[in-house]
Motif scaffolding. Structure first.
Motif, short mmCIF file in Angstrom:
data_model
loop_
_atom_site.label_atom_id
_atom_site.label_comp_id
_atom_site.label_asym_id
_atom_site.label_seq_id
_atom_site.Cartn_x
_atom_site.Cartn_y
_atom_site.Cartn_z
N TYR A 1 0.83 -1.20 0.00
CA TYR A 1 0.00 0.00 0.00
C TYR A 1 0.87 1.25 0.00
N TRP A 2 1.89 1.29 0.86
CA TRP A 2 2.74 2.48 0.95
C TRP A 2 3.70 2.59 -0.23
N GLU A 3 4.10 1.45 -0.77
CA GLU A 3 4.92 1.49 -1.99
C GLU A 3 4.15 2.14 -3.13
N PHE A 4 2.89 1.80 -3.26
CA PHE A 4 2.05 2.40 -4.29
C PHE A 4 1.94 3.91 -4.07
N ARG A 5 1.79 4.34 -2.79
CA ARG A 5 1.69 5.77 -2.49
C ARG A 5 2.98 6.50 -2.88
N LEU A 6 4.10 5.88 -2.60
CA LEU A 6 5.38 6.50 -2.97
C LEU A 6 5.53 6.61 -4.49
N ASP A 7 5.11 5.57 -5.18
CA ASP A 7 5.18 5.61 -6.65
C ASP A 7 4.30 6.73 -7.20
N GLU A 8 3.12 6.93 -6.60
CA GLU A 8 2.23 7.99 -7.04
C GLU A 8 2.86 9.37 -6.83
N ILE A 9 3.53 9.54 -5.69
CA ILE A 9 4.19 10.82 -5.40
C ILE A 9 5.29 11.08 -6.42
N ARG A 10 6.08 10.03 -6.71
CA ARG A 10 7.17 10.19 -7.66
C ARG A 10 6.64 10.52 -9.06
N PRO B 1 11.80 0.70 4.97
CA PRO B 1 10.46 0.19 4.66
C PRO B 1 9.62 1.30 4.05
N PRO B 2 8.69 0.97 3.16
CA PRO B 2 7.92 2.00 2.45
C PRO B 2 7.22 3.01 3.36
N PHE B 3 6.63 2.54 4.46
CA PHE B 3 5.93 3.47 5.34
C PHE B 3 6.91 4.46 5.96
#
Length: 546
Positions: A349-358, A385-387
């Motif tokens: 979930y947090w990996e996806f959020r980081l990808d969206e920000i990038r 860790p992603p979070f």
């Protein structure tokens, strides 16, 4: 780097109700009085007419309400008095001068209030939450005191109330104005994160209200402003310790879940795992060794604000995840279970959020796109860790902004560089803040400290007694964390070197001089039991119930 609104959410009523900004404590009180009148419900506000902002209009209204030819004959004198003692103005003396509100001298002062000039940035809501969840009886007693002067039957001015002139003017100005409408939406649906600080605040207000018939109303309002501002500031500083401790432990502290802190205890925070300690300079000399210790103490407290910001971001993001994925954990006291035992999809979930920000910063529309700095790129590539990566990234981008406003908030709550203040700082930018006691603040502390209480029929009955200087020093530290003569509580600042022992002795001497100046102390002898602080007003509520 550009972040979405939900990624950088800071104010969250479940965690931190305040929107940190540069506030005015008198305007906060006016808004708090409105909440006391509506019993904690958001008011369904009517749009005020533009004329209410004009001081000319307000003077004409007062002249009509006063009905006295003397007022008409001395209009300039009356105008100056209204501007200085009855109304709070913005842009004073400028072409854009306007009325913000009446001064907070009565519960109904909010009836003349221009919302855009009288903003409190939710500090009033936080104060009400502390009162409501700290002790319900305190809310009732405070409301009853502030509403004095009006007959309970017809809401007309009571001639026998013995009101001062300024309060009488406030009541004349609001006479006939309707009460605010309630919206049935509570401003504080959840208790403050630190309930112990709320209980101590309520006990302090109950102590102040013991002086309701001894202290002039204007003085009492100043006392209330000091106590509410001080406890709100101490709450923010304690929250920096509390939320950071919870975040690092991945769980809420058990002592917080079953809080034993109460204002009536001799050492209210004895069971608290997040003790506070502030070294206070009472010498009055900003170049003294004690002043340097007080600067170091204040600097360390303000340095914790970055931890507070990071912790608030952590809780807000976890609560947002819990609301969507694990609603049973959507509570600050339980949400950290997500870090202790992460669900299978947590990292994804947090990996996806980081990808969206990038993506948004690299390939978004021109008005949305911003470059990713070298520091931000390093954070994204650290392998955390992603979070944790998201929290570090958001903190890096937003911490400076929030820290600036938190510093402004604390400076105002602690009334820096005033006689009611607990902080001092010279105008030179290179000088740091240091903990001090303004003369009027020390007066408030003494008025609170000399009161003892006994209980009858579930009610505290206060009475005043002389207090040894040594006991007063211990009371200040146990209740507020202020250290004058070296800490007695574990973890506080104790003198180590010979120079520090001398500095703390001079500090106690300086405090005695301050107490002597404000008329609470006379050391007629060097004997230990002769060094006492005497109450200014004899109080004994026990007589009233006999």
């Amino acid at each position: 780097m550009k972040l979405d609104k939900e990624d950088q959410e800071f104010r969250n009523p479940k965690v931190f109700l305040i929107d940190p900004k540069n506030i005015d404590l008198e305007r906060v009180l006016v808004n708090l009085f409105l909440l006391l009148r509506t019993e904690g419900q958001r008011h369904a506000g009517r749009k005020a007419s533009q004329a209410i902002e004009s001081m000319d209009h307000q003077q004409q209204t007062f002249e009509g309400a006063a009905g006295s030819p003397t007022v008409q004959q001395h209009r300039e004198v009356v105008r100056a008095w209204l501007e200085n003692d009855v109304f709070d103005l913005v842009n004073r003396g400028k072409a854009t001068e306007a009325v913000a509100s009446l001064r907070p001298l009565h519960l109904d002062a909010h009836k003349i209030r221009v919302a855009k000039h009288c903003r409190s940035y939710n500090v009033d809501e936080h104060m009400y939450a502390m009162l409501q969840y700290g002790e319900q009886q305190t809310v009732k007693d405070l409301r009853a005191y502030l509403d004095r002067g009006l007959s309970p039957h017809d809401r007309k001015i009571d001639p026998s109330a013995g009101l001062d002139l300024e309060t009488l003017a406030v009541l004349k100005m609001v006479e006939g104005r309707p009460d605010p409408l309630k919206s049935n939406e509570p401003v504080a649906p959840t208790a403050p994160t630190c309930i112990g600080q709320s209980r101590v605040l309520c006990d302090d207000i109950e102590r102040l209200l013991a002086y309701r018939d001894a202290v002039p109303r204007g003085v009492m309002i100043e006392y209330l402003k000091v106590v509410l501002g001080l406890h709100t500031a101490l709450y923010v500083l304690r929250l920096a310790r509390q939320l950071t401790g919870w975040r690092l432990d991945h769980e809420a502290n058990k002592a917080c879940l079953d809080c034993k802190v109460h204002g009536g205890l001799e050492r209210p925070f004895e069971s608290c795992p997040y003790q506070q300690s502030f070294v206070v300079d009472a010498t009055g000399n900003p170049r003294s060794p004690m002043a340097q210790l007080a600067r170091e103490s204040a600097l360390s407290e303000y340095a914790r604000l970055t931890d507070l910001i990071k912790s608030i971001f952590t809780f807000n993001q976890l609560l947002r995840y819990a609301q969507n994925k694990r609603p049973e954990l959507n509570d600050p006291r339980r949400v950290l279970e997500l870090l202790k035992t992460p669900p299978p999809t947590f990292d994804a979930y947090w990996e996806f959020r980081l990808d969206e920000i990038r993506k948004k910063n690299e390939t978004g529309k021109d008005d949305e796109k911003e470059s990713i700095s070298a520091e931000e790129e390093a954070l994204l590539s650290m392998g955390l860790p992603p979070f944790e990566t998201l929290i570090e990234l958001v903190t890096h981008v937003r911490a400076r902004h929030h820290r600036e406003y938190l510093v402004q908030l604390l400076d105002k709550l602690l009334q820096k560089n005033t006689d009611f203040g607990a902080l001092a700082q010279s105008k030179a930018q290179t000088n740091d803040r240091r903990w001090v006691f303004g003369g009027r603040l020390l007066e408030v502390f003494v008025q609170l400290a000399v009161l003892k209480w006994s209980e009858k029929d579930g009610r505290k009955l206060f009475f005043s007694e002389p207090l040894l200087i040594e006991d007063f020093l211990g009371w200040l530290e146990a209740r507020y964390g202020f250290v004058i003569a070296g800490a007695r509580i574990e973890g506080g600042r104790r003198p180590i070197t010979v120079e520090e022992h001398r500095a703390f002795r001079d500090n106690v001497r300086g405090l005695k001089d301050q107490l002597r100046e404000i008329g609470f102390y006379d050391d007629l002898s060097d004997a230990y039991n002769a060094q006492t602080i005497r109450p200014r007003y004899p109080i004994d509520e026990r007589k009233e119930v006999r």
